[in-house]
Design an enzyme around this catalytic site. Sequence first.
Site, mmCIF file in Angstrom:
data_model
loop_
_atom_site.group_PDB
_atom_site.id
_atom_site.type_symbol
_atom_site.label_atom_id
_atom_site.label_comp_id
_atom_site.label_asym_id
_atom_site.label_seq_id
_atom_site.Cartn_x
_atom_site.Cartn_y
_atom_site.Cartn_z
ATOM 1 N N TYR A 156 41.807 37.330 34.192
ATOM 2 C CA TYR A 156 40.998 37.623 35.375
ATOM 3 C C TYR A 156 39.726 38.386 34.993
ATOM 4 O O TYR A 156 38.627 38.062 35.448
ATOM 5 C CB TYR A 156 41.853 38.436 36.344
ATOM 6 C CG TYR A 156 41.216 38.771 37.666
ATOM 7 C CD1 TYR A 156 41.069 37.814 38.655
ATOM 8 C CD2 TYR A 156 40.818 40.083 37.937
ATOM 9 C CE1 TYR A 156 40.527 38.137 39.897
ATOM 10 C CE2 TYR A 156 40.279 40.415 39.168
ATOM 11 C CZ TYR A 156 40.129 39.437 40.142
ATOM 12 O OH TYR A 156 39.587 39.768 41.355
ATOM 13 N N LYS A 160 35.874 37.147 35.469
ATOM 14 C CA LYS A 160 34.978 37.908 36.329
ATOM 15 C C LYS A 160 33.743 38.411 35.574
ATOM 16 O O LYS A 160 32.646 38.471 36.146
ATOM 17 C CB LYS A 160 35.735 39.084 36.956
ATOM 18 C CG LYS A 160 36.765 38.662 37.994
ATOM 19 C CD LYS A 160 36.156 37.800 39.089
ATOM 20 C CE LYS A 160 37.082 37.599 40.270
ATOM 21 N NZ LYS A 160 36.495 36.727 41.306
#
Length: 303
Positions: A156, A160
């Site tokens: 993640y 991001k």
Amino acid sequence: MAIDLNGRTAIVTGAGGGLGRSHALALARHGAKVVVNDLASAACEAVAREIQEDGGEALPWTCSVTDRAAVFAMVEEVVARWGGVDILVNNAGILRDRTFAKMDLDDFALVLDVHLMGSVNLTKAAWPHMRDKGYGRVIFTTSSSGLYGNFGQSNYGAAKMALVGLMQTLALEGQKSGIHVNCLAPSAATQMTEGLYSEDDLRGLSTDLVSPGVVALASENAPTRTILLAGAGAFEQAHVTMTQGVHIGDAPGAAERIEAQWERIRDREGEFVPASGAAQYSHEVNTSSHLADRTFAGATNET
């Protein structure tokens, strides 16, 4: 003066609930026509109906942001129906949290595919229409997990932070065409955060408190190349900066001299935000003589 988005068309991904729903409703309240995109058709239709019942215009569209053909078809339909796409809110996302040692690489790739490539797919589909129109507002959803790291979220966080890099370049490429590109790093209680934080931590983190930031980034007066942090009604800005550093050169023992001068290398006095990636090279070349004098002068007193 109130932000007026009348005449603007927005696509919000992951808009069937949580942050995406709040973003879609907020944009509609400010006058934008909104495409409500999500995987679940019932959720898309429910949010679109909320907008319509409040007097706005909305189009539900069910597809995965990873389905490139479906995403391009969505954009083409919006252009045909409403004459263009002005605002993109790339919000769709998933979690597959585990420590890196235990993480399946398929889960790593899946998170990258949804967050990064999903945003790339939509932005690529809309980009030529924005260029032709000479106007666009693109918002990527980054995260504190990418900016600062978070245990168990290597996939993640990587996705991001990749969106920040994408934003930095597209903001430069879009500037001459009136396309502003920014990132939003939200803190909010959503389905994705269930089980990650305590009720006390999540209290007050309504998704509705984040969405005013999206409206501001979607407005005519929006900045570009901005990383806006938002949560609990507070808004901040993050920066990727560069310190003044030291000049080591190619003298013998360069690695050891770097090791000895970490404090000076990381010294934040005089740090700045480079205008582009080329600014790093320019800074190093243009200041090397000055830094060499300063560094070698200081080195004479080292033991």
